[in-house]
Design a protein around this motif. Structure first.
Motif, PDB file in Angstrom:
ATOM      1  N   LYS A 153       1.910   0.298  -3.693  1.00 21.56           N
ATOM      2  CA  LYS A 153       0.980  -0.534  -4.467  1.00 21.56           C
ATOM      3  C   LYS A 153       0.721   0.154  -5.807  1.00 21.56           C
ATOM      4  N   PRO A 154       1.337  -0.344  -6.886  1.00 24.87           N
ATOM      5  CA  PRO A 154       1.275   0.358  -8.176  1.00 24.87           C
ATOM      6  C   PRO A 154      -0.126   0.558  -8.738  1.00 24.87           C
ATOM      7  N   PHE A 155      -1.022  -0.391  -8.502  1.00 28.81           N
ATOM      8  CA  PHE A 155      -2.316  -0.328  -9.169  1.00 28.81           C
ATOM      9  C   PHE A 155      -3.353   0.493  -8.413  1.00 28.81           C
ATOM     10  N   SER A 156      -3.060   0.857  -7.182  1.00 29.89           N
ATOM     11  CA  SER A 156      -3.953   1.753  -6.451  1.00 29.89           C
ATOM     12  C   SER A 156      -3.280   3.097  -6.172  1.00 29.89           C
ATOM     13  N   GLY A 157      -1.945   3.134  -6.292  1.00 32.50           N
ATOM     14  CA  GLY A 157      -1.211   4.367  -6.019  1.00 32.50           C
ATOM     15  C   GLY A 157      -0.920   4.588  -4.548  1.00 32.50           C
ATOM     16  N   TYR A 158      -1.261   3.626  -3.704  1.00 31.08           N
ATOM     17  CA  TYR A 158      -1.040   3.776  -2.264  1.00 31.08           C
ATOM     18  C   TYR A 158       0.426   3.517  -1.919  1.00 31.08           C
ATOM     19  N   THR A 159       0.996   4.382  -1.080  1.00 33.53           N
ATOM     20  CA  THR A 159       2.384   4.219  -0.641  1.00 33.53           C
ATOM     21  C   THR A 159       2.470   4.355   0.869  1.00 33.53           C
ATOM     22  N   ALA A 160       3.057   3.358   1.508  1.00 33.47           N
ATOM     23  CA  ALA A 160       3.334   3.415   2.951  1.00 33.47           C
ATOM     24  C   ALA A 160       4.831   3.606   3.138  1.00 33.47           C
ATOM     25  N   TRP A 161       5.213   4.533   4.024  1.00 30.44           N
ATOM     26  CA  TRP A 161       6.633   4.709   4.320  1.00 30.44           C
ATOM     27  C   TRP A 161       6.822   4.913   5.818  1.00 30.44           C
ATOM     28  N   ALA A 162       7.992   4.568   6.283  1.00 28.05           N
ATOM     29  CA  ALA A 162       8.296   4.746   7.705  1.00 28.05           C
ATOM     30  C   ALA A 162       9.803   4.784   7.904  1.00 28.05           C
ATOM     31  N   MET A 163      10.210   5.525   8.942  1.00 29.76           N
ATOM     32  CA  MET A 163      11.605   5.534   9.363  1.00 29.76           C
ATOM     33  C   MET A 163      11.641   5.322  10.865  1.00 29.76           C
ATOM     34  N   VAL A 164      12.408   4.343  11.308  1.00 30.70           N
ATOM     35  CA  VAL A 164      12.488   4.033  12.733  1.00 30.70           C
ATOM     36  C   VAL A 164      12.991   5.264  13.490  1.00 30.70           C
ATOM     37  N   ASP A 165      12.267   5.643  14.546  1.00 30.14           N
ATOM     38  CA  ASP A 165      12.571   6.834  15.352  1.00 30.14           C
ATOM     39  C   ASP A 165      12.478   8.118  14.535  1.00 30.14           C
ATOM     40  N   GLY A 166      11.742   8.055  13.404  1.00 26.56           N
ATOM     41  CA  GLY A 166      11.625   9.245  12.567  1.00 26.56           C
ATOM     42  C   GLY A 166      10.197   9.623  12.233  1.00 26.56           C
ATOM     43  N   GLY A 167       9.356   8.634  12.000  1.00 31.62           N
ATOM     44  CA  GLY A 167       7.969   8.922  11.662  1.00 31.62           C
ATOM     45  C   GLY A 167       7.471   8.008  10.566  1.00 31.62           C
ATOM     46  N   SER A 168       6.177   8.146  10.243  1.00 29.36           N
ATOM     47  CA  SER A 168       5.546   7.299   9.242  1.00 29.36           C
ATOM     48  C   SER A 168       4.272   7.958   8.749  1.00 29.36           C
ATOM     49  N   ASN A 169       3.831   7.579   7.561  1.00 30.11           N
ATOM     50  CA  ASN A 169       2.539   8.047   7.060  1.00 30.11           C
ATOM     51  C   ASN A 169       1.466   6.980   7.217  1.00 30.11           C
ATOM     52  N   ILE A 170       1.784   5.927   7.978  1.00 30.75           N
ATOM     53  CA  ILE A 170       0.853   4.824   8.200  1.00 30.75           C
ATOM     54  C   ILE A 170       0.812   4.522   9.693  1.00 30.75           C
ATOM     55  N   LYS A 171      -0.240   3.865  10.128  1.00 25.84           N
ATOM     56  CA  LYS A 171      -0.349   3.553  11.554  1.00 25.84           C
ATOM     57  C   LYS A 171      -0.912   2.154  11.755  1.00 25.84           C
ATOM     58  N   ALA A 172      -0.778   1.680  12.981  1.00 26.22           N
ATOM     59  CA  ALA A 172      -1.354   0.385  13.340  1.00 26.22           C
ATOM     60  C   ALA A 172      -2.858   0.517  13.506  1.00 26.22           C
TER      61      ALA A 172
END
Length: 349
Positions: free
Chosen positions: A199-218
């Motif tokens: 999200k460019p205007f807040s600077g928030y970035t979510a990333w994930a890799m299947v079977d690898g990990g993520s910086n976001i959660k449900a």
């Protein structure tokens, strides 16, 4: 007099061989140690073997690409340099717009990834002009939060990358900044494995890799009996009728812009407290660069994004997806699909 030859005793031969093995071991272990140090100390990653792609490296570069493109999107909007043009019309007859933000972001994101992974197939929303190449590179560094993801090598020709340099262009021109995202998705053999939503205007970035990990959660809870459903602002009516017939007249419908935003609305994103949804439904044609990143993110977290009929979406072949979609997490996805299919069959009688 015949020239004298050099002869080694059996002991000399053994010593020579041991020295050779020691040299090979030293060189090989030095290579491994160097690669290990690069990752542990946050330095550049060693290049992957020819003909292969390290998905962790692709994830790191994709995050950088999304953020770099997002900086252009933000700069253009804040300087009011949009230069809006008509791009064409959607199948529903709505006019598509093109801005300088789309084009400049696209150029940054495309050439960063293309220079880093020259053999990978990259599909992007906007036209890439070969005469206007961007000199931009990735220094092969791995961010701290991605270091914990295991390296995974896959064949280079199995990877397809989908770039959306500015999702929610219509909202961007209306200055509805919270809907805007930049996205990179990657698939292996057509299956989504990497997703980055920025999200460019807040600077928030979510990333994930299947079977690898993520910086976001449900989120911890979802309403399965009467889900809040997020739909497109441009054709909310069609999906609203479908949703109300399926889940009841008290169903909450949330019109929103951008596929990236809609996926984030299903997850635990604090800045989106007012836009949380339980299910994302899209009933019409959509492009794969709009949904590959979100599909990978949901899949990495145990969620699903399928066609309305419940089939997996393939990220190979043409750039268009014809069969609509339904996305959820921590909800019985099959039950959602069955409710929709029963309604569809009933309406056709």
């Amino acid at each position: 007099m015949a020239p004298m030859g050099i002869r080694l005793s059996p002991l000399g031969v053994a010593v020579f061989c041991l020295l050779g093995l020691g040299l090979l071991y030293h060189l090989y272990s030095g290579f491994l140690a160097g690669r290990f140090a690069f990752f542990m100390l946050g330095g550049p990653a060693a290049e992957s073997p020819a003909g292969s792609v390290d998905l962790r490296e692709l994830l790191a570069a994709s995050v950088l690409a999304a953020v770099t493109g997002g900086a252009e999107v933000k700069r253009v909007r804040e300087a009011n340099l949009l230069n809006v043009k008509a791009k064409g019309k959607t199948r529903e007859g709505a006019e598509e717009k093109l801005t300088s933000g789309d084009l400049l972001s696209n150029r940054k994101m495309y050439y960063l990834l293309k220079n880093a992974f020259p053999g990978v197939q990259i599909n992007t929303e906007e036209h890439v002009d070969a005469d206007d190449q961007e000199t931009i590179s990735w220094d092969r560094s791995i961010p701290e939060d991605i270091k914990r993801v295991d390296s995974k090598l896959v064949p280079l020709d199995s990877v397809t990358v989908w770039i959306d340099p500015l999702d929610a262009t219509q909202e961007y021109t209306e200055d509805l900044r919270h809907y805007v995202t930049t996205m990179v998705g990657a698939a292996v053999d057509g299956k989504p494995v990497i997703g980055v939503i920025h999200k460019p205007f807040s600077g928030y970035t979510a990333w994930a890799m299947v079977d690898g990990g993520s910086n976001i959660k449900a989120r911890t809870s979802y309403n399965e009996q009467m889900p809040a459903i997020i739909v497109s602002r441009s054709h909310a009516g069609t999906v609203k009728q479908l949703a109300l017939k399926t889940f009841g007249n008290k169903t909450v419908i949330i019109p929103a812009g951008g596929a990236g935003y809609k996926v984030l609305s299903l997850l635990d994103v604090p800045e989106m407290d007012q836009g949380k949804a339980d299910v994302y439904i899209h009933a019409t044609y959509i492009k794969k660069w709009d949904i590959c990143a979100g599909n990978a993110v949901l899949k990495a977290l145990g969620g699903q994004m399928t066609t309305l009929a419940g089939n997996e979406i393939s990220y190979t072949g043409s750039d268009g997806h014809e069969e609509g979609l339904i996305a959820s997490i921590k909800i019985n996805h099959r039950a959602l699909v069955e409710k929709l299919s029963v309604l569809e069959k009933t309406s056709q009688k």
